[in-house]
Design a protein around this motif. Structure first.
Motif, PDB file in Angstrom:
ATOM      1  N   ASP A   1       0.885  -1.169   0.000  1.00 16.01           N
ATOM      2  CA  ASP A   1       0.000   0.000   0.000  1.00 16.01           C
ATOM      3  C   ASP A   1       0.923   1.220   0.000  1.00 16.01           C
ATOM      4  O   ASP A   1       1.570   1.515   1.000  1.00 16.01           O
ATOM      5  CB  ASP A   1      -0.853  -0.076   1.263  1.00 16.01           C
ATOM      6  CG  ASP A   1      -1.790   1.108   1.421  1.00 16.01           C
ATOM      7  OD1 ASP A   1      -1.695   2.066   0.634  1.00 16.01           O
ATOM      8  OD2 ASP A   1      -2.611   1.069   2.354  1.00 16.01           O
ATOM      9  N   VAL A   2       1.022   1.926  -1.143  1.00 14.28           N
ATOM     10  CA  VAL A   2       2.007   3.007  -1.280  1.00 14.28           C
ATOM     11  C   VAL A   2       1.297   4.358  -1.133  1.00 14.28           C
ATOM     12  O   VAL A   2       0.317   4.629  -1.841  1.00 14.28           O
ATOM     13  CB  VAL A   2       2.743   2.954  -2.635  1.00 14.28           C
ATOM     14  CG1 VAL A   2       3.849   4.000  -2.681  1.00 14.28           C
ATOM     15  CG2 VAL A   2       3.315   1.567  -2.883  1.00 14.28           C
ATOM     16  N   ARG A   3       1.794   5.150  -0.210  1.00 14.51           N
ATOM     17  CA  ARG A   3       1.167   6.428   0.121  1.00 14.51           C
ATOM     18  C   ARG A   3       2.191   7.554   0.099  1.00 14.51           C
ATOM     19  O   ARG A   3       3.395   7.297   0.069  1.00 14.51           O
ATOM     20  CB  ARG A   3       0.550   6.355   1.520  1.00 14.51           C
ATOM     21  CG  ARG A   3      -0.501   5.283   1.580  1.00 14.51           C
ATOM     22  CD  ARG A   3      -1.035   5.094   2.975  1.00 14.51           C
ATOM     23  NE  ARG A   3      -2.143   4.165   2.873  1.00 14.51           N
ATOM     24  CZ  ARG A   3      -3.336   4.341   3.417  1.00 14.51           C
ATOM     25  NH1 ARG A   3      -3.574   5.396   4.156  1.00 14.51           N
ATOM     26  NH2 ARG A   3      -4.284   3.461   3.241  1.00 14.51           N
ATOM     27  N   SER A   4       1.696   8.757   0.156  1.00 21.76           N
ATOM     28  CA  SER A   4       2.596   9.899   0.268  1.00 21.76           C
ATOM     29  C   SER A   4       1.964  10.927   1.174  1.00 21.76           C
ATOM     30  O   SER A   4       0.763  11.175   1.096  1.00 21.76           O
ATOM     31  CB  SER A   4       2.838  10.523  -1.101  1.00 21.76           C
ATOM     32  OG  SER A   4       3.633  11.669  -0.944  1.00 21.76           O
ATOM     33  N   MET A   5       2.775  11.496   2.044  1.00 20.63           N
ATOM     34  CA  MET A   5       2.300  12.582   2.885  1.00 20.63           C
ATOM     35  C   MET A   5       3.286  13.739   2.746  1.00 20.63           C
ATOM     36  O   MET A   5       4.488  13.551   2.947  1.00 20.63           O
ATOM     37  CB  MET A   5       2.222  12.134   4.336  1.00 20.63           C
ATOM     38  CG  MET A   5       1.514  13.142   5.194  1.00 20.63           C
ATOM     39  SD  MET A   5       1.344  12.566   6.878  1.00 20.63           S
ATOM     40  CE  MET A   5       0.458  11.063   6.613  1.00 20.63           C
ATOM     41  N   CYS A   6       2.779  14.892   2.346  1.00 22.07           N
ATOM     42  CA  CYS A   6       3.690  16.015   2.168  1.00 22.07           C
ATOM     43  C   CYS A   6       2.988  17.314   2.538  1.00 22.07           C
ATOM     44  O   CYS A   6       1.776  17.352   2.744  1.00 22.07           O
ATOM     45  CB  CYS A   6       4.201  16.071   0.725  1.00 22.07           C
ATOM     46  SG  CYS A   6       2.923  16.284  -0.515  1.00 22.07           S
ATOM     47  N   ALA A   7       3.789  18.369   2.640  1.00 20.11           N
ATOM     48  CA  ALA A   7       3.259  19.690   2.946  1.00 20.11           C
ATOM     49  C   ALA A   7       3.797  20.667   1.919  1.00 20.11           C
ATOM     50  O   ALA A   7       4.955  20.565   1.485  1.00 20.11           O
ATOM     51  CB  ALA A   7       3.676  20.117   4.355  1.00 20.11           C
ATOM     52  N   THR A   8       2.949  21.604   1.524  1.00 17.10           N
ATOM     53  CA  THR A   8       3.380  22.623   0.566  1.00 17.10           C
ATOM     54  C   THR A   8       3.008  24.005   1.094  1.00 17.10           C
ATOM     55  O   THR A   8       2.136  24.146   1.962  1.00 17.10           O
ATOM     56  CB  THR A   8       2.704  22.463  -0.809  1.00 17.10           C
ATOM     57  OG1 THR A   8       1.350  22.899  -0.720  1.00 17.10           O
ATOM     58  CG2 THR A   8       2.755  21.033  -1.306  1.00 17.10           C
ATOM     59  N   GLY A   9       3.680  25.020   0.533  1.00 16.98           N
ATOM     60  CA  GLY A   9       3.244  26.388   0.760  1.00 16.98           C
ATOM     61  C   GLY A   9       2.089  26.717  -0.178  1.00 16.98           C
ATOM     62  O   GLY A   9       1.586  25.847  -0.905  1.00 16.98           O
ATOM     63  N   LEU A  10       1.706  27.960  -0.213  1.00 16.17           N
ATOM     64  CA  LEU A  10       0.517  28.350  -0.973  1.00 16.17           C
ATOM     65  C   LEU A  10       0.718  28.262  -2.479  1.00 16.17           C
ATOM     66  O   LEU A  10      -0.246  28.209  -3.238  1.00 16.17           O
ATOM     67  CB  LEU A  10       0.098  29.769  -0.568  1.00 16.17           C
ATOM     68  CG  LEU A  10      -0.334  29.879   0.904  1.00 16.17           C
ATOM     69  CD1 LEU A  10      -0.572  31.344   1.283  1.00 16.17           C
ATOM     70  CD2 LEU A  10      -1.584  29.048   1.176  1.00 16.17           C
ATOM     71  N   SER A  11       1.988  28.232  -2.932  1.00 14.63           N
ATOM     72  CA  SER A  11       2.259  28.094  -4.372  1.00 14.63           C
ATOM     73  C   SER A  11       2.957  26.778  -4.692  1.00 14.63           C
ATOM     74  O   SER A  11       3.548  26.665  -5.763  1.00 14.63           O
ATOM     75  CB  SER A  11       3.141  29.238  -4.851  1.00 14.63           C
ATOM     76  OG  SER A  11       2.707  30.469  -4.360  1.00 14.63           O
ATOM     77  N   GLY A  12       2.938  25.832  -3.769  1.00 10.55           N
ATOM     78  CA  GLY A  12       3.602  24.554  -4.019  1.00 10.55           C
ATOM     79  C   GLY A  12       5.017  24.472  -3.478  1.00 10.55           C
ATOM     80  O   GLY A  12       5.737  23.519  -3.782  1.00 10.55           O
ATOM     81  N   GLN A  13       5.436  25.424  -2.665  1.00  7.67           N
ATOM     82  CA  GLN A  13       6.781  25.383  -2.076  1.00  7.67           C
ATOM     83  C   GLN A  13       6.930  24.126  -1.206  1.00  7.67           C
ATOM     84  O   GLN A  13       6.029  23.800  -0.430  1.00  7.67           O
ATOM     85  CB  GLN A  13       7.015  26.611  -1.188  1.00  7.67           C
ATOM     86  CG  GLN A  13       6.943  27.942  -1.889  1.00  7.67           C
ATOM     87  CD  GLN A  13       5.570  28.577  -1.777  1.00  7.67           C
ATOM     88  OE1 GLN A  13       4.554  27.909  -1.783  1.00  7.67           O
ATOM     89  NE2 GLN A  13       5.545  29.890  -1.709  1.00  7.67           N
ATOM     90  N   MET A  14       8.113  23.486  -1.326  1.00  8.07           N
ATOM     91  CA  MET A  14       8.343  22.268  -0.518  1.00  8.07           C
ATOM     92  C   MET A  14       9.650  22.291   0.252  1.00  8.07           C
ATOM     93  O   MET A  14       9.743  21.666   1.309  1.00  8.07           O
ATOM     94  CB  MET A  14       8.334  21.026  -1.406  1.00  8.07           C
ATOM     95  CG  MET A  14       7.008  20.739  -2.030  1.00  8.07           C
ATOM     96  SD  MET A  14       6.913  19.061  -2.664  1.00  8.07           S
ATOM     97  CE  MET A  14       6.039  18.266  -1.329  1.00  8.07           C
ATOM     98  N   GLY A  15      10.685  22.916  -0.281  1.00  5.52           N
ATOM     99  CA  GLY A  15      11.985  22.887   0.393  1.00  5.52           C
ATOM    100  C   GLY A  15      12.769  24.148   0.106  1.00  5.52           C
ATOM    101  O   GLY A  15      12.510  24.851  -0.884  1.00  5.52           O
ATOM    102  N   LEU A  16      13.731  24.452   0.986  1.00  8.97           N
ATOM    103  CA  LEU A  16      14.616  25.613   0.793  1.00  8.97           C
ATOM    104  C   LEU A  16      15.929  25.339   1.526  1.00  8.97           C
ATOM    105  O   LEU A  16      15.919  25.082   2.740  1.00  8.97           O
ATOM    106  CB  LEU A  16      13.953  26.890   1.340  1.00  8.97           C
ATOM    107  CG  LEU A  16      14.773  28.182   1.194  1.00  8.97           C
ATOM    108  CD1 LEU A  16      14.995  28.524  -0.282  1.00  8.97           C
ATOM    109  CD2 LEU A  16      14.067  29.332   1.911  1.00  8.97           C
TER     110      LEU A  16
END
Ligand SMILES: NC(=O)c1ccc[n+]([C@@H]2O[C@H](COP(=O)([O-])OP(=O)(O)OC[C@H]3O[C@@H](n4cnc5c(N)ncnc54)[C@H](OP(=O)(O)O)[C@@H]3O)[C@@H](O)[C@H]2O)c1
Length: 136
Positions: A3-18
């Motif tokens: 069972d393959v899943r993904s959990m992620c968080a983004t900013g309001l424009s799709g930002q993910m990392g810096l």
């Protein structure tokens, strides 16, 4: 196939990392702290596979109660996933890993956080329609 899943968080424009961390790293507002807590709660006991930088950022407390696996570009996603066929597997990023494993992900959990600043890693909406690897 697990069972393959993904959990992620983004900013309001799709930002993910810096600069190798989350763009909103250190933000103590409730939405941000709740997001991190929820990630560790829901992935507990499961397999988390991700690139090296992402795995190295997992804090010590979360290393004991889940299986961590570093994926490399020369690994075939089918073979990696086949090792965990009876488990729930979360694809933890970064973006190149989601690109490679997106065709296998059945369940996406995306939290849009109230962040509107810069980023050097971005969510790609094409991941959500990368078909082909799941049985219909
Ligand atoms: N917002 C979120 O939910 C979230 C979640 C996770 C990470 N992030 C952010 O994303 C950033 C880290 O991600 P990153 O991508 O920079 O580093 P990373 O996590 O180390 O992932 C990149 C590595 O993935 C490996 N890889 C696996 N499959 C690959 C493929 N098919 N093609 C290419 N590489 C593949 C490569 O390792 P080799 O070079 O060893 O082959 C590559 O160096 C940080 O800023 C982090 O905060 C955000």
């Amino acid at each position: 196939m697990p069972d393959v899943r993904s959990m992620c968080a983004t900013g309001l424009s799709g930002q993910m990392g810096l600069n190798g961390v989350l763009p909103w790293e250190g933000d103590q507002r409730p939405e941000f702290t709740a997001d991190v807590a929820r990630f560790f709660e829901l992935t507990q006991g499961h397999v988390l596979i991700a690139g090296q930088k992402t795995i190295e950022a997992i804090p010590d407390f979360a290393r004991r109660d889940r299986t961590l696996f570093i994926i490399r570009r020369d690994m075939e996603p089918e073979k990696v996933l086949a090792q965990f066929s009876d488990r729930v597997v979360f694809i933890g990023g970064g973006p190149v890993a989601w690109g490679a494993y997106a065709p296998f992900i059945r369940h996406w959990d995306i939290n849009r956080l109230p962040y509107d600043g810069p980023a050097d890693r971005w969510f790609d909406p094409a991941w959500l329609s990368a078909g082909g690897a799941q049985k219909p």
